[in-house]
Design an enzyme around this catalytic site. Structure first.
Site, mmCIF file in Angstrom:
data_model
loop_
_atom_site.group_PDB
_atom_site.id
_atom_site.type_symbol
_atom_site.label_atom_id
_atom_site.label_comp_id
_atom_site.label_asym_id
_atom_site.label_seq_id
_atom_site.Cartn_x
_atom_site.Cartn_y
_atom_site.Cartn_z
ATOM 1 N N GLU A 19 0.856 -1.193 0.000
ATOM 2 C CA GLU A 19 0.000 0.000 0.000
ATOM 3 C C GLU A 19 0.885 1.232 0.000
ATOM 4 O OE1 GLU A 19 -3.271 0.327 3.075
ATOM 5 O OE2 GLU A 19 -2.042 1.994 3.731
ATOM 6 N N HIS A 94 -8.491 3.498 -2.500
ATOM 7 C CA HIS A 94 -9.298 3.426 -1.280
ATOM 8 C C HIS A 94 -10.407 4.467 -1.401
ATOM 9 C CE1 HIS A 94 -6.068 1.288 1.349
ATOM 10 N NE2 HIS A 94 -6.277 0.703 0.178
ATOM 11 N N ALA A 144 -19.106 1.721 6.463
ATOM 12 C CA ALA A 144 -18.595 1.106 5.233
ATOM 13 C C ALA A 144 -19.634 0.181 4.592
ATOM 14 C CB ALA A 144 -17.304 0.354 5.533
ATOM 15 N N HIS A 183 -11.799 -3.244 15.891
ATOM 16 C CA HIS A 183 -11.761 -1.812 15.597
ATOM 17 C C HIS A 183 -11.889 -1.050 16.915
ATOM 18 C CE1 HIS A 183 -13.519 2.104 14.273
ATOM 19 N NE2 HIS A 183 -12.530 1.990 13.412
ATOM 20 N N LYS A 199 -20.660 -6.598 5.920
ATOM 21 C CA LYS A 199 -20.003 -6.045 4.724
ATOM 22 C C LYS A 199 -19.862 -7.132 3.657
ATOM 23 C CE LYS A 199 -16.483 -3.909 7.213
ATOM 24 N NZ LYS A 199 -15.363 -3.019 7.495
HETATM 25 C C1 LIG Z 1 -6.565 -2.214 5.180
HETATM 26 C C2 LIG Z 1 -6.982 -0.845 5.648
HETATM 27 C C3 LIG Z 1 -6.850 0.252 4.818
HETATM 28 C C4 LIG Z 1 -7.232 1.529 5.254
HETATM 29 N N1 LIG Z 1 -7.079 2.604 4.409
HETATM 30 C C5 LIG Z 1 -7.503 3.827 4.797
HETATM 31 C C6 LIG Z 1 -7.408 4.955 3.931
HETATM 32 O O1 LIG Z 1 -6.945 4.860 2.797
HETATM 33 N N2 LIG Z 1 -7.836 6.151 4.400
HETATM 34 C C7 LIG Z 1 -8.367 6.309 5.652
HETATM 35 O O2 LIG Z 1 -8.759 7.423 6.016
HETATM 36 N N3 LIG Z 1 -8.473 5.266 6.491
HETATM 37 C C8 LIG Z 1 -8.056 4.037 6.092
HETATM 38 N N4 LIG Z 1 -8.165 2.975 6.954
HETATM 39 C C9 LIG Z 1 -8.678 3.206 8.304
HETATM 40 C C10 LIG Z 1 -10.212 3.072 8.413
HETATM 41 O O3 LIG Z 1 -10.832 4.065 7.633
HETATM 42 C C11 LIG Z 1 -10.575 3.243 9.886
HETATM 43 O O4 LIG Z 1 -10.098 2.161 10.624
HETATM 44 C C12 LIG Z 1 -12.032 3.561 10.189
HETATM 45 O O5 LIG Z 1 -12.096 4.022 11.534
HETATM 46 C C13 LIG Z 1 -12.976 2.373 10.069
HETATM 47 O O6 LIG Z 1 -13.169 2.021 8.759
HETATM 48 P P1 LIG Z 1 -14.018 0.702 8.374
HETATM 49 O O7 LIG Z 1 -14.154 0.715 6.907
HETATM 50 O O8 LIG Z 1 -13.456 -0.475 9.043
HETATM 51 O O9 LIG Z 1 -15.421 1.109 9.046
HETATM 52 P P2 LIG Z 1 -16.732 0.289 9.365
HETATM 53 O O10 LIG Z 1 -16.714 -1.066 8.784
HETATM 54 O O11 LIG Z 1 -17.860 1.188 8.993
HETATM 55 O O12 LIG Z 1 -16.664 0.135 10.942
HETATM 56 C C14 LIG Z 1 -16.431 1.277 11.774
HETATM 57 C C15 LIG Z 1 -16.908 0.979 13.185
HETATM 58 O O13 LIG Z 1 -18.335 0.961 13.222
HETATM 59 C C16 LIG Z 1 -18.832 -0.294 13.675
HETATM 60 N N5 LIG Z 1 -20.026 -0.532 12.872
HETATM 61 C C17 LIG Z 1 -20.099 -0.903 11.585
HETATM 62 N N6 LIG Z 1 -21.388 -0.939 11.170
HETATM 63 C C18 LIG Z 1 -22.136 -0.542 12.232
HETATM 64 C C19 LIG Z 1 -23.547 -0.350 12.468
HETATM 65 N N7 LIG Z 1 -24.431 -0.567 11.500
HETATM 66 N N8 LIG Z 1 -23.937 0.069 13.701
HETATM 67 C C20 LIG Z 1 -23.035 0.295 14.688
HETATM 68 N N9 LIG Z 1 -21.707 0.119 14.536
HETATM 69 C C21 LIG Z 1 -21.277 -0.294 13.331
HETATM 70 C C22 LIG Z 1 -17.691 -1.282 13.457
HETATM 71 O O14 LIG Z 1 -17.749 -2.366 14.372
HETATM 72 C C23 LIG Z 1 -16.482 -0.395 13.724
HETATM 73 O O15 LIG Z 1 -16.253 -0.258 15.090
HETATM 74 C C24 LIG Z 1 -7.780 1.691 6.559
HETATM 75 C C25 LIG Z 1 -7.893 0.589 7.399
HETATM 76 C C26 LIG Z 1 -7.506 -0.680 6.973
HETATM 77 C C27 LIG Z 1 -7.618 -1.849 7.891
#
Ligand SMILES: Cc1cc2nc3c(=O)[nH]c(=O)nc-3n(C[C@H](O)[C@H](O)[C@H](O)COP(=O)(O)OP(=O)(O)OC[C@H]3O[C@@H](n4cnc5c(N)ncnc54)[C@H](O)[C@@H]3O)c2cc1C
Length: 317
Positions: A19, A94, A144, A183, A199
């Site tokens: 990455e 991303h 997400a 997370h 997801k």
């Molecule tokens: C491989 C990887 C690449 C990344 N790249 C980037 C990047 O390019 N740019 C950047 O800014 N960040 C990046 N991140 C960080 C990421 O954006 C953060 O970790 C962010 O806080 C969570 O993203 P997520 O997509 O996992 O969120 P989600 O899957 O939406 O989860 C976020 C939180 O909400 C909870 N949740 C999910 N759905 C619900 C619901 N319906 N009700 C209540 N709670 C819920 C989950 O348990 C989790 O605690 C990356 C992370 C990883 C692991």
């Protein structure tokens, strides 16, 4: 080609990928090429390019501080297109919920179609620096899951405001994030896994994990995910420690634990060059064990300088 097809084609062989982070606005792309060039020898089938959210910057104006919201590292899609063209490699932009309206996301995905970018990583993004909690952008997504659904809808011809009847539908391969140590906002690993399952059920094709330094945590995570019915490929993300400050910074920012052996080895280092070497050796050891376990891809967080990822790849690929 889709990431999932790269994995199928490898037929059990572990692939190498990494990455990168776009340069700060105004800097040339050449430095990025200089870092990537040595890694191309190890034939990565794909490279991820991160997206950075907008953030507030403060500029002095007439003796007062002027607050402006700006993106300091724009250009994710441009970099993806440029790397694809230069190295003939698949690139994975991303795509974030934070900072983007649904319409902007739709237009970005349309651009991806024209650029023949078939893979996207669907992420929520973090809260802005000055915010304690993530607040969705007006007109954007909160989680997400919603972003995965929007991408999957487009794959079925259902755009936000119109349904397009065409035999030439997009077919984005969707990656999502997984957290072996949960997370930071999730109340438990189990509830975080349930969100991950949502997801996948909505159309995510593969998972890339947050960095971790103890493989046992990854193995337990994969087992729990499989038990929950998450059957897509799970790709471990590996970050070689590079400076002493990482011992504080990485747990603080990413909420990951660092094993005591690694802490001791880093603390015993006299220079940052020694720390870099310790980080490389730890990552090699981790990677060997993960490969034996049968992971489909070893995915490295290069974050700028690539000499350490190159040293790791030399030992493994
Ligand atoms: C491989 C990887 C690449 C990344 N790249 C980037 C990047 O390019 N740019 C950047 O800014 N960040 C990046 N991140 C960080 C990421 O954006 C953060 O970790 C962010 O806080 C969570 O993203 P997520 O997509 O996992 O969120 P989600 O899957 O939406 O989860 C976020 C939180 O909400 C909870 N949740 C999910 N759905 C619900 C619901 N319906 N009700 C209540 N709670 C819920 C989950 O348990 C989790 O605690 C990356 C992370 C990883 C692991």
């Amino acid at each position: 080609m889709k990431i999932t097809d790269h994995i199928k084609k490898a037929n059990g062989r572990t692939l190498f990928s990494f990455e990168i982070v776009p340069p700060v606005k105004g800097k040339s792309i050449q430095e990025l090429y200089n870092n990537i060039d040595p890694l191309m020898e190890f034939k990565p089938p794909f490279i991820d390019v991160t997206t950075s959210r907008e953030e507030y910057i403060y500029k002095e104006k007439d003796g007062l501080l002027d607050k402006k919201l700006t993106r300091t590292r724009p250009g994710t899609l441009g970099i993806c297109a440029s790397l694809k063209h230069k190295y003939n490699v698949d690139t994975v932009p991303h795509v974030l919920c934070g900072g983007f309206t649904k319409e902007e996301t739709e237009y970005l995905l349309v651009d991806c179609q024209y650029l023949e970018i078939e893979n996207v990583m669907a992420l929520r993004g973090d809260a802005r620096k000055e915010e304690k909690y993530f607040t969705p952008t007006q007109g954007g997504h909160q989680y997400a899951t919603e972003l995965v659904k929007q991408i999957q809808d487009i794959n079925e011809g259902n755009y936000l405001h119109d349904t397009i009847e065409t035999s030439d539908l997009s077919s984005f391969c969707i990656g999502v994030a997984g957290y072996p140590e949960k997370h930071m906002e999730a109340p438990s690993l189990q509830s975080d896994l349930k969100r991950l399952k949502e997801k996948v059920d909505l159309g995510a094709d593969y998972v890339v994990t947050q960095m971790f330094f103890d493989n046992q945590k990854f193995f337990a995570f994969v087992e729990a995910a499989r038990e929950m019915g998450i059957n897509v490929p799970i790709i471990p993300g590996i970050k070689p420690i590079a400076v002493k400050q990482h011992l504080q910074l990485l747990p603080q920012v990413f909420r990951v634990d660092i094993p005591q052996d690694l802490i001791d080895a880093v603390e015993a280092c006299k220079t940052n060059q020694d720390v870099r070497q310790v980080g490389v050796e730890w990552a090699i050891q981790q990677s060997r064990e993960l490969r034996e376990y049968g992971v489909p891809v070893l995915h490295y967080y290069s974050m700028g300088k690539s000499d350490n990822v190159e040293a790791i790849a030399k030992e493994l690929f």
